[in-house]
Write an enzyme that holds these catalytic residues in place. Structure first.
Site, PDB file in Angstrom:
ATOM      1  N   ASP A  48       8.022   7.598  16.985  1.00 28.22           N
ATOM      2  CA  ASP A  48       8.800   6.904  15.965  1.00 28.22           C
ATOM      3  C   ASP A  48       8.515   7.494  14.593  1.00 28.22           C
ATOM      4  O   ASP A  48       7.407   7.990  14.345  1.00 28.22           O
ATOM      5  CB  ASP A  48       8.446   5.418  15.948  1.00 28.22           C
ATOM      6  N   TYR A  76      -3.324   6.076  21.929  1.00 26.37           N
ATOM      7  CA  TYR A  76      -2.873   5.650  20.608  1.00 26.37           C
ATOM      8  C   TYR A  76      -3.944   4.789  19.929  1.00 26.37           C
ATOM      9  O   TYR A  76      -4.719   4.095  20.594  1.00 26.37           O
ATOM     10  CB  TYR A  76      -1.615   4.787  20.704  1.00 26.37           C
ATOM     11  N   ASP A  90       7.867  -3.161  14.001  1.00 24.22           N
ATOM     12  CA  ASP A  90       7.035  -2.343  13.118  1.00 24.22           C
ATOM     13  C   ASP A  90       7.508  -2.577  11.690  1.00 24.22           C
ATOM     14  O   ASP A  90       8.239  -3.534  11.427  1.00 24.22           O
ATOM     15  CB  ASP A  90       7.060  -0.858  13.523  1.00 24.22           C
ATOM     16  N   ARG A 184       5.032  -0.569  20.050  1.00 18.49           N
ATOM     17  CA  ARG A 184       5.677  -1.636  19.275  1.00 18.49           C
ATOM     18  C   ARG A 184       5.945  -2.848  20.158  1.00 18.49           C
ATOM     19  O   ARG A 184       5.740  -4.003  19.749  1.00 18.49           O
ATOM     20  CB  ARG A 184       6.999  -1.145  18.687  1.00 18.49           C
TER      21      ARG A 184
END
Length: 227
Positions: A48, A76, A90, A184
């Site tokens: 993203d 992550y 987000d 997300r």
């Protein structure tokens, strides 16, 4: 380097750049260096725009390996804001709802994260590139249209709390997961599991397969290689 025969490059994607921005910038730099107008360049796994971190870029004939490289396990580091949600889960969109957090403790957070280890079903975000009837989900979202997105079976190999601030209600987690996992959406689900809400305030992909962030180039470093 033989970019036409095929090279696999690793980059640290900058904040607010799309994955295609990285591909286009890399293609432009290499084409300028080679003195030619065209070169096949692609990426193995979208990030993203508000995320940073490891992106694998393939050139020339190495683009045939993109599908193979996409299956590497991802790691992550994500920071979540508890007590609120946004439409995109987000910071791309402003907060649309707020939720109570008085009941949330570090113990509740840790026990909740345990529930997400192993196989999980996840519904991708409406603001995503998932295809529905041939169109990207975000195209429907931008028009305010409601569509059904089918859940996907994913695997969370590891998920751990690395920081929790009870005053700001922010928490940071490290996640090791399979291809196709939306962090997300994981934030959304963690918030719901604690009878509250949550959205991402930062996301960094620190590993894809065996490639860690310390092995990645910046775009500026690519230009320096050619000079």
């Amino acid at each position: 380097m033989d970019f036409i025969a095929g090279e696999i490059l690793y980059f640290d994607k900058p904040y607010e750049w799309s994955s295609f921005d990285v591909v286009n910038r890399v293609r432009g730099a290499i084409c300028h260096h080679l003195g030619q107008k065209k070169l096949k360049v692609g990426h193995a796994g979208t990030l993203d725009p508000l995320a940073t971190g490891v992106m694998i870029i393939c050139t020339g004939k190495a683009t045939k390996r993109i599908e193979e490289l996409q299956y590497g396990v991802k790691e992550y580091v994500a920071t979540l804001q508890l007590g609120a949600t946004t439409p995109s889960f987000d910071m791309e969109h402003p907060v649309d709802k707020e939720y109570p957090t008085n009941h949330i403790t570090r113990e509740l957070v840790v026990s909740t994260l345990e529930r997400f280890k192993g196989e999980i079903w996840q519904v991708p975000p409406i603001y995503s590139a998932v295809k529905i009837d041939g169109k990207r989900a975000f195209a429907y979202a931008r028009k305010g249209q409601d569509v059904e997105i089918k859940p996907k079976l994913l695997v969370i190999d590891e998920i751990e709390l690395t920081d929790f601030n009870p005053e700001t209600m922010q928490m940071t987690i490290r996640v090791v997961c399979s291809k196709g996992t939306y962090i997300r959406a994981l934030a959304r689900d963690i918030g719901e599991a604690m009878n509250s809400g949550a959205y991402l305030t930062s996301l960094r992909r620190t590993r894809v397969g065996d490639i860690t962030i310390d092995k990645c180039l910046t775009i500026d470093e690519l230009h320096k290689i050619f000079n």
